[in-house]
Write a protein that holds these residues in place. Structure first.
Motif, PDB file in Angstrom:
ATOM      1  N   SER A 150       0.821  -1.289   0.113  1.00 51.42           N
ATOM      2  CA  SER A 150      -0.114  -0.087  -0.090  1.00 51.42           C
ATOM      3  C   SER A 150       0.832   1.395   0.034  1.00 51.42           C
ATOM      4  O   SER A 150       2.084   1.103   0.388  1.00 51.42           O
ATOM      5  N   VAL A 151       0.081   2.215  -0.402  1.00 49.87           N
ATOM      6  CA  VAL A 151       1.030   3.641  -0.299  1.00 49.87           C
ATOM      7  C   VAL A 151      -0.215   4.654   0.409  1.00 49.87           C
ATOM      8  O   VAL A 151      -1.294   4.457   0.418  1.00 49.87           O
ATOM      9  N   LYS A 152       0.596   5.513   1.106  1.00 48.34           N
ATOM     10  CA  LYS A 152       0.006   6.580   2.031  1.00 48.34           C
ATOM     11  C   LYS A 152      -0.082   7.807   1.158  1.00 48.34           C
ATOM     12  O   LYS A 152       1.357   8.224   1.219  1.00 48.34           O
ATOM     13  N   LEU A 153      -0.758   8.733   0.790  1.00 51.16           N
ATOM     14  CA  LEU A 153      -0.631  10.087   0.473  1.00 51.16           C
ATOM     15  C   LEU A 153       0.006  10.891   1.673  1.00 51.16           C
ATOM     16  O   LEU A 153      -0.973  10.973   2.679  1.00 51.16           O
ATOM     17  N   LEU A 154       1.107  11.501   1.589  1.00 55.56           N
ATOM     18  CA  LEU A 154       1.511  12.496   2.532  1.00 55.56           C
ATOM     19  C   LEU A 154       1.329  14.046   2.343  1.00 55.56           C
ATOM     20  O   LEU A 154       0.762  14.711   2.943  1.00 55.56           O
ATOM     21  N   HIS A 155       1.421  14.432   1.091  1.00 58.96           N
ATOM     22  CA  HIS A 155       1.450  15.699   0.709  1.00 58.96           C
ATOM     23  C   HIS A 155       1.304  15.775  -0.991  1.00 58.96           C
ATOM     24  O   HIS A 155       1.763  14.907  -1.661  1.00 58.96           O
ATOM     25  N   SER A 156       0.664  16.724  -1.431  1.00 60.74           N
ATOM     26  CA  SER A 156       0.659  17.121  -2.944  1.00 60.74           C
ATOM     27  C   SER A 156       1.604  18.469  -3.009  1.00 60.74           C
ATOM     28  O   SER A 156       1.049  19.412  -2.216  1.00 60.74           O
ATOM     29  N   ILE A 157       2.568  18.702  -3.630  1.00 56.50           N
ATOM     30  CA  ILE A 157       3.229  19.957  -3.656  1.00 56.50           C
ATOM     31  C   ILE A 157       3.413  20.397  -5.002  1.00 56.50           C
ATOM     32  O   ILE A 157       3.613  19.799  -6.057  1.00 56.50           O
ATOM     33  N   ALA A 158       3.144  21.866  -5.191  1.00 59.77           N
ATOM     34  CA  ALA A 158       3.293  22.561  -6.421  1.00 59.77           C
ATOM     35  C   ALA A 158       4.910  22.946  -6.422  1.00 59.77           C
ATOM     36  O   ALA A 158       5.523  23.414  -5.659  1.00 59.77           O
ATOM     37  N   THR A 159       5.503  22.497  -7.561  1.00 55.76           N
ATOM     38  CA  THR A 159       7.011  22.408  -7.791  1.00 55.76           C
ATOM     39  C   THR A 159       7.419  23.775  -7.896  1.00 55.76           C
ATOM     40  O   THR A 159       8.510  24.294  -7.500  1.00 55.76           O
TER      41      THR A 159
ATOM     42  N   ALA B   9      11.031  14.662   1.691  1.00 52.86           N
ATOM     43  CA  ALA B   9      10.922  13.068   1.960  1.00 52.86           C
ATOM     44  C   ALA B   9      11.867  12.931   3.107  1.00 52.86           C
ATOM     45  O   ALA B   9      11.426  12.319   4.116  1.00 52.86           O
ATOM     46  N   LEU B  10      12.917  13.740   3.212  1.00 57.08           N
ATOM     47  CA  LEU B  10      13.909  13.462   4.267  1.00 57.08           C
ATOM     48  C   LEU B  10      13.277  13.896   5.692  1.00 57.08           C
ATOM     49  O   LEU B  10      13.347  13.351   6.631  1.00 57.08           O
ATOM     50  N   TYR B  11      12.586  15.168   5.672  1.00 58.71           N
ATOM     51  CA  TYR B  11      12.006  15.729   6.751  1.00 58.71           C
ATOM     52  C   TYR B  11      10.844  14.823   7.282  1.00 58.71           C
ATOM     53  O   TYR B  11      10.796  14.501   8.507  1.00 58.71           O
ATOM     54  N   ALA B  12       9.982  14.253   6.301  1.00 55.09           N
ATOM     55  CA  ALA B  12       8.983  13.435   6.589  1.00 55.09           C
ATOM     56  C   ALA B  12       9.358  12.167   7.193  1.00 55.09           C
ATOM     57  O   ALA B  12       8.802  11.661   8.226  1.00 55.09           O
ATOM     58  N   TRP B  13      10.518  11.696   6.825  1.00 54.37           N
ATOM     59  CA  TRP B  13      11.217  10.184   7.353  1.00 54.37           C
ATOM     60  C   TRP B  13      11.850  10.675   8.587  1.00 54.37           C
ATOM     61  O   TRP B  13      11.599   9.836   9.717  1.00 54.37           O
ATOM     62  N   LYS B  14      12.355  11.630   8.866  1.00 52.42           N
ATOM     63  CA  LYS B  14      12.860  11.973  10.031  1.00 52.42           C
ATOM     64  C   LYS B  14      11.762  12.166  11.295  1.00 52.42           C
ATOM     65  O   LYS B  14      11.761  11.622  12.168  1.00 52.42           O
ATOM     66  N   LEU B  15      10.721  12.986  10.780  1.00 51.48           N
ATOM     67  CA  LEU B  15       9.466  12.918  11.799  1.00 51.48           C
ATOM     68  C   LEU B  15       8.925  11.513  11.962  1.00 51.48           C
ATOM     69  O   LEU B  15       8.415  10.997  13.177  1.00 51.48           O
TER      70      LEU B  15
ATOM     71  N   ASP C 135       4.185   1.036   2.123  1.00 51.24           N
ATOM     72  CA  ASP C 135       4.271  -0.024   3.172  1.00 51.24           C
ATOM     73  C   ASP C 135       4.335  -1.279   2.496  1.00 51.24           C
ATOM     74  O   ASP C 135       3.723  -1.607   1.650  1.00 51.24           O
ATOM     75  N   GLY C 136       4.865  -2.318   3.433  1.00 48.08           N
ATOM     76  CA  GLY C 136       4.596  -3.700   3.017  1.00 48.08           C
ATOM     77  C   GLY C 136       5.679  -3.956   1.820  1.00 48.08           C
ATOM     78  O   GLY C 136       5.222  -4.395   0.642  1.00 48.08           O
ATOM     79  N   LEU C 137       7.154  -3.609   1.867  1.00 49.20           N
ATOM     80  CA  LEU C 137       7.774  -3.626   0.649  1.00 49.20           C
ATOM     81  C   LEU C 137       8.497  -5.068   0.528  1.00 49.20           C
ATOM     82  O   LEU C 137       8.558  -5.755   1.457  1.00 49.20           O
ATOM     83  N   GLN C 138       8.437  -5.450  -0.764  1.00 45.45           N
ATOM     84  CA  GLN C 138       9.067  -6.920  -1.248  1.00 45.45           C
ATOM     85  C   GLN C 138       9.914  -6.416  -2.297  1.00 45.45           C
ATOM     86  O   GLN C 138       9.554  -5.764  -3.384  1.00 45.45           O
ATOM     87  N   SER C 139      11.201  -6.969  -2.437  1.00 47.73           N
ATOM     88  CA  SER C 139      12.072  -6.686  -3.332  1.00 47.73           C
ATOM     89  C   SER C 139      11.971  -7.540  -4.567  1.00 47.73           C
ATOM     90  O   SER C 139      11.148  -8.459  -4.838  1.00 47.73           O
ATOM     91  N   GLY C 140      12.318  -7.185  -5.506  1.00 49.03           N
ATOM     92  CA  GLY C 140      11.977  -7.564  -6.948  1.00 49.03           C
ATOM     93  C   GLY C 140      13.078  -7.060  -7.930  1.00 49.03           C
ATOM     94  O   GLY C 140      13.972  -6.419  -7.669  1.00 49.03           O
ATOM     95  N   GLU C 141      12.888  -7.015  -9.253  1.00 50.75           N
ATOM     96  CA  GLU C 141      13.782  -6.619 -10.407  1.00 50.75           C
ATOM     97  C   GLU C 141      13.178  -5.183 -10.876  1.00 50.75           C
ATOM     98  O   GLU C 141      12.093  -5.127 -11.373  1.00 50.75           O
ATOM     99  N   ALA C 142      14.104  -4.317 -10.997  1.00 57.51           N
ATOM    100  CA  ALA C 142      13.887  -2.947 -11.211  1.00 57.51           C
ATOM    101  C   ALA C 142      13.685  -2.970 -12.910  1.00 57.51           C
ATOM    102  O   ALA C 142      14.167  -3.895 -13.668  1.00 57.51           O
TER     103      ALA C 142
ATOM    104  N   VAL D 105      10.835   9.698  14.606  1.00 58.40           N
ATOM    105  CA  VAL D 105      10.502  10.148  15.906  1.00 58.40           C
ATOM    106  C   VAL D 105       9.312   9.508  16.536  1.00 58.40           C
ATOM    107  O   VAL D 105       9.033   9.339  17.576  1.00 58.40           O
ATOM    108  N   THR D 106       8.157   9.803  15.607  1.00 51.29           N
ATOM    109  CA  THR D 106       6.952   9.650  15.975  1.00 51.29           C
ATOM    110  C   THR D 106       6.234   8.271  15.968  1.00 51.29           C
ATOM    111  O   THR D 106       5.407   7.700  16.481  1.00 51.29           O
ATOM    112  N   GLY D 107       6.868   7.556  14.744  1.00 53.34           N
ATOM    113  CA  GLY D 107       6.168   6.379  14.281  1.00 53.34           C
ATOM    114  C   GLY D 107       5.289   6.257  13.471  1.00 53.34           C
ATOM    115  O   GLY D 107       4.216   5.505  13.077  1.00 53.34           O
ATOM    116  N   GLU D 108       4.805   7.740  12.859  1.00 46.81           N
ATOM    117  CA  GLU D 108       3.657   7.936  12.199  1.00 46.81           C
ATOM    118  C   GLU D 108       3.978   8.736  10.861  1.00 46.81           C
ATOM    119  O   GLU D 108       4.816   9.774  10.927  1.00 46.81           O
TER     120      GLU D 108
END
Length: 188
Positions: free
Chosen positions: A102-111, A168-174, A126-133, A177-180
């Motif tokens: 699954s994927v969860k929308l975090l933000h939509s940004i105007a570039t 993405a790095l800021y979201a990952w850092k958060l 979420d729920g990642l499984q490896s494979g071939e690119a 810390v929070t697990g969310e």
């Protein structure tokens, strides 16, 4: 707050490409004067934050407009009528080989809203499984998995400098810390 819009008087198509188009709109200002706005039209894009074993999946590729290699989270253009969540899963699989449950929308940004209508939808996978690119025929990518410390070093070195990956790095850092991942505050 006094909100003032800019009604379009006319539109002239200047360029139609594979990914973008360019138009020049003549607009009317609040005082009645006319002005022009150069607008880049883009179908939109998606980007994916994918963390495997505590490391962020990124791709390194040559970015011609910058004339250098860049490290970024997996991302790509939306196809006409494509659901952004489906596109996020597709881009993750194509660029890294990983699939996700699954994927969860975090933000939509105007570039660059001053001259472009591009919006990037940023998802957490979420729920990642490896494979071939399966990159596109014109994509040449190196896939890496970075710790937070490595990612921060890449930022300091300028190897990571695009807005979507910095966000993405800021979201990952958060998340660390929070697990969310938080809730979406985006507009579609």
């Amino acid at each position: 707050m006094n909100r003032i819009n800019e009604p379009t008087v006319s539109t002239k198509q200047v360029f139609e490409g594979k990914i973008i188009s360019l138009q020049v709109d003549e607009i009317e200002l609040p005082n009645g004067a006319k002005a022009t706005r150069e607008i880049v039209k883009h179908p939109g894009a998606v980007a994916v934050i994918a963390v495997v074993d505590g490391k962020l999946l990124v791709v390194e590729q040559y970015r011609k407009p910058l004339e250098r290699f860049q490290v970024e989270i997996p991302a790509g253009k939306l196809e006409r009528g494509e659901d952004p969540a489906d596109a996020a899963k597709r881009e993750l699989r194509e660029e890294t080989g990983y699939s996700c449950e699954s994927v969860k929308l975090l933000h939509s940004i105007a570039t660059s809203p001053g001259f472009a209508d591009e919006v990037i939808h940023i998802y957490a996978a979420d729920g990642l499984q490896s494979g071939e690119a399966e990159p596109d025929e014109d994509e040449f990518l190196n896939v890496e998995a970075l710790t937070m410390e490595e990612a921060e070093r890449y930022v300091a070195e300028g190897r990571i400098c695009d807005a979507k990956t910095l966000l993405a790095l800021y979201a990952w850092k958060l998340y660390q810390v929070t697990g969310e991942w938080g809730t979406s505050t985006s507009r579609k």
